[in-house]
Design a protein around this motif. Structure first.
Motif, short mmCIF file in Angstrom:
data_model
loop_
_atom_site.label_atom_id
_atom_site.label_comp_id
_atom_site.label_asym_id
_atom_site.label_seq_id
_atom_site.Cartn_x
_atom_site.Cartn_y
_atom_site.Cartn_z
N PHE A 147 0.85 -1.20 0.00
CA PHE A 147 0.00 0.00 0.00
C PHE A 147 0.89 1.25 0.00
CE2 PHE A 147 -2.76 -3.18 2.29
CZ PHE A 147 -3.57 -3.44 1.20
N PRO A 162 -1.09 -3.61 5.79
CA PRO A 162 0.13 -3.14 5.15
C PRO A 162 1.35 -3.89 5.67
CG PRO A 162 -0.63 -1.53 6.75
CD PRO A 162 -1.68 -2.61 6.70
N LEU A 201 -3.62 4.71 4.52
CA LEU A 201 -4.61 3.64 4.43
C LEU A 201 -5.85 4.00 5.24
CD1 LEU A 201 -5.44 0.82 3.49
CD2 LEU A 201 -4.17 -0.12 5.44
N VAL A 213 -1.72 3.51 -0.82
CA VAL A 213 -3.02 2.93 -1.11
C VAL A 213 -3.70 3.76 -2.20
CG1 VAL A 213 -4.22 4.26 0.68
CG2 VAL A 213 -5.14 2.04 -0.07
N ALA A 227 -8.14 -1.08 8.67
CA ALA A 227 -6.69 -0.91 8.52
C ALA A 227 -6.04 -1.66 9.67
CB ALA A 227 -6.33 0.57 8.55
#
Length: 214
Positions: A6, A33, A54, A9, A66
């Motif tokens: 990401f 992540p 994110l 992202v 997340a």
């Protein structure tokens, strides 16, 4: 579980997560992540920046989380370890799914303990419009007898199966291209969520030439 660097992202990541949740009728999607991916170059920005982006990208989207658990571990981020933590949290009967793109799937035999992934979860391979290649011998041996042709077949057991899935939007957005555009001062409008774009530009992230990966 939808993992990745990401870096950053983008709308392709987020739309993929939303469509996976809808098509598989998932309670939630953990977007995880990687702190340090074993098979990619180091991310260009710090973990806390990628996590902040994110969270901004997800916003209040229902069912998307997340998940920063890989940042708390030392060394490379191995998916099998993350799945083991999720399996412990959700219990032995939960239907766990790890989603990955076709490009990552093609390298599955290079992953650490690839057979263990199937002992912990199902694998869902998300087709991308720019990736289409025959499976190698090692990958064929790894997935033989595991593939199912629909969601019902996938969810009949808690783990161990493989489903190839074509998502409706099939958004072929590349984080590498996003980083390149940011480094060159080119527009990333409609590639990133507005909140992510604003944060990136306000904090001067990705101004240096990006590295391959993402």
């Amino acid at each position: 579980m939808l993992g990745g660097t990401f870096d950053p992202v983008h709308l392709g990541h987020l739309r993929c997560a939303v469509e996976l949740r809808e098509m598989l009728a998932l309670d939630r999607v953990h977007m995880v992540p990687a702190a340090r991916s074993p098979l990619r170059d180091a991310p260009q920005v710090a973990p806390e920046d990628r996590l902040a982006l994110l969270r901004l990208g997800i916003g209040d989207t229902p069912g998307l989380l997340a998940d920063a658990r890989e940042f708390s571990r030392h060394g490379p981020s191995y998916s099998a370890d993350t799945l083991a933590e999720l399996r412990e949290a959700y219990g032995p009967e939960a239907r766990l799914v790890m989603a990955l793109g076709h490009d990552a799937f093609m390298r599955l035999p290079e992953w650490r303990q690839p057979h263990r992934l199937f002992e912990l979860a199902h694998l869902v391979v998300v087709d991308r419009p720019d990736h289409d290649a025959p499976l190698g011998e090692a990958l064929e041996e790894l997935v033989v007898g595991r593939e199912v042709d629909g969601v019902a077949g996938l969810m009949a057991e808690p783990h161990g199966r493989l489903l190839r899935l074509t998502l409706p939007s099939r958004m072929a957005i590349s984080a590498t291209e996003v980083r390149r555009r940011l480094a060159c001062g080119e527009s990333v409008r409609y590639l990133l969520p507005e909140a992510v774009e604003s944060h990136v530009l306000a904090h001067g992230l990705y101004r240096e030439a990006g590295r391959e990966g993402g």
